[in-house]
Design a protein around this motif. Structure first.
Motif, PDB file in Angstrom:
ATOM      1  N   SER A   1       0.843  -1.192   0.000  1.00 37.62           N
ATOM      2  CA  SER A   1       0.000   0.000   0.000  1.00 37.62           C
ATOM      3  C   SER A   1       0.879   1.243   0.000  1.00 37.62           C
ATOM      4  O   SER A   1       2.091   1.166   0.239  1.00 37.62           O
TER       5      SER A   1
ATOM      6  N   ALA B   1       0.581   3.070   5.762  1.00 40.88           N
ATOM      7  CA  ALA B   1      -0.344   2.615   6.798  1.00 40.88           C
ATOM      8  C   ALA B   1      -1.409   3.673   7.048  1.00 40.88           C
ATOM      9  O   ALA B   1      -1.113   4.849   7.238  1.00 40.88           O
TER      10      ALA B   1
ATOM     11  N   HIS C   1      -4.862   1.213   1.871  1.00 41.73           N
ATOM     12  CA  HIS C   1      -4.662   0.249   2.953  1.00 41.73           C
ATOM     13  C   HIS C   1      -6.005  -0.175   3.548  1.00 41.73           C
ATOM     14  O   HIS C   1      -6.304  -1.375   3.674  1.00 41.73           O
TER      15      HIS C   1
ATOM     16  N   PRO D   1       3.441  -1.791   4.097  1.00 40.20           N
ATOM     17  CA  PRO D   1       3.269  -0.380   3.748  1.00 40.20           C
ATOM     18  C   PRO D   1       4.531   0.194   3.104  1.00 40.20           C
ATOM     19  O   PRO D   1       5.652  -0.158   3.496  1.00 40.20           O
TER      20      PRO D   1
END
Length: 338
Positions: A172, A175, A180, A198
């Motif tokens: 992603s 975070a 996410h 992340p």
């Protein structure tokens, strides 16, 4: 004419304070319409709380150009990235509330950050006056077809992931960001166990997908369009309630595997709290006219967005609804940022 109850209160305060209050009320009553009639009379700054190149920045530059044409004034885009949008948002929250400093925020700055951060440099409930949505940005669910040649559809991926529970990972842009949280929603509803990795932005997440370090990622269609056209990545589905004009053959998660699934990003315009309502309404009205223009709408659609404008009240309700929904996800998954 003042209402009786208000007149009563003024009579029962010291004369100097009463005169000051009366003058303030007169100014409030008369200034906004006059200010709106002449607005804008000089350059307007549109703050983007992220670095150049992302979906919010792209939308800001298109909007700035169109507002500049309509207003006959320069509208400049100023990127103030950092801290998941908090730096740029704080700058606007503290700006003079006159309409000349505006924020192009997104779902992260307005609906996610208030639940993600225990302490914020401003009160998210009171710092801004919502103006209008500009566009919805559905996310693309993507894989690297060279690394997963057996996966052709989103159904294929879910079956593959279920047969490899705990062995796959997804990347992603960071975070607590929209991608996410959307992927966590997808995992929950599909019953998947996929590790989250992340990265510092969408670019590194894409690089990880291309390298095979992760097996899945989500990002806005707008941001992914170059890789999609190049064939580097395969879009299995989009996360909105409707298909995307830029990817007409790609199904939604809702219609294909997860009925009712709907998780999108969006970008919209906000002013500092205290900006005269007449100015907020004028900007909102002008934005609705811009979004209604067929050429503008086609431009946004071609980039993978869904053009949509609304009233300040409608936009405020959308922000609040999204905030409640994502707060629940953040709590249930104990998502924290450092």
């Amino acid at each position: 004419m003042l209402k009786p109850s208000l007149s009563y209160r003024i009579k029962h305060v010291p004369l100097r304070a009463g005169l000051a209050l009366a003058m303030s009320l007169a100014a409030i009553a008369g200034a906004p319409p006059a200010a709106a009639q002449s607005f804008p009379s000089h350059t307007v700054t549109l703050v983007v709380p992220f670095p150049p190149g992302g979906g919010t920045d792209t939308g800001a530059r298109i909007l700035a150009q169109e507002l500049g044409k309509r207003w006959g004034q320069s509208v400049i885009v100023e990127n103030k990235g950092g801290a998941a949008g908090l730096i740029g948002a704080t700058l606007v929250a503290q700006a003079r509330p006159d309409g000349y400093t505006l924020l192009l925020g997104n779902i992260g700055t307005q609906s996610i950050n208030p639940s993600l951060y225990s302490k914020m440099p401003y009160d998210p409930d009171k710092a801004f006056a919502p103006v209008s949505l500009l566009a919805e940005l559905p996310l693309a669910v993507m894989i690297n077809p060279a690394k997963l040649p057996q996966v052709k559809t989103i159904g294929d991926f879910i079956r593959y992931a279920k047969s490899h529970q705990g062995q796959l990972s997804y990347g992603s842009s960071g975070a607590g960001g929209g991608p996410h949280l959307a992927t966590e929603m997808f995992k929950d509803q599909a019953g998947l166990n996929i590790q989250h990795i992340p990265y510092r932005g969408g670019g590194p997440a894409v690089s990880a997908l291309l390298a095979g370090d992760v097996q899945l990622t989500m990002m806005t269609v707008l941001e992914a369009s170059g890789h999609i056209k190049a064939g580097d990545m395969l879009v299995l589905a989009v996360t909105g309630a409707r298909r995307v004009a830029a990817l007409p053959d790609v199904p939604t998660l809702s219609e294909s595997v997860l009925p009712g699934f709907n998780s999108i990003s969006w970008i919209g315009l906000l002013a500092p709290a205290g900006t005269p309502a007449a100015i907020v309404d004028k900007i909102s009205t002008d934005m609705r006219a811009i979004v209604a223009d067929k050429d503008f709408a086609a431009h946004i659609a071609a980039l993978g967005g869904v053009p949509r404008a609304d009233t300040p009240q409608e936009f405020a309700r959308m922000i609040a609804d999204d905030r409640g929904r994502y707060a629940q996800i953040i709590r249930s998954h104990n998502i924290k940022v450092e």
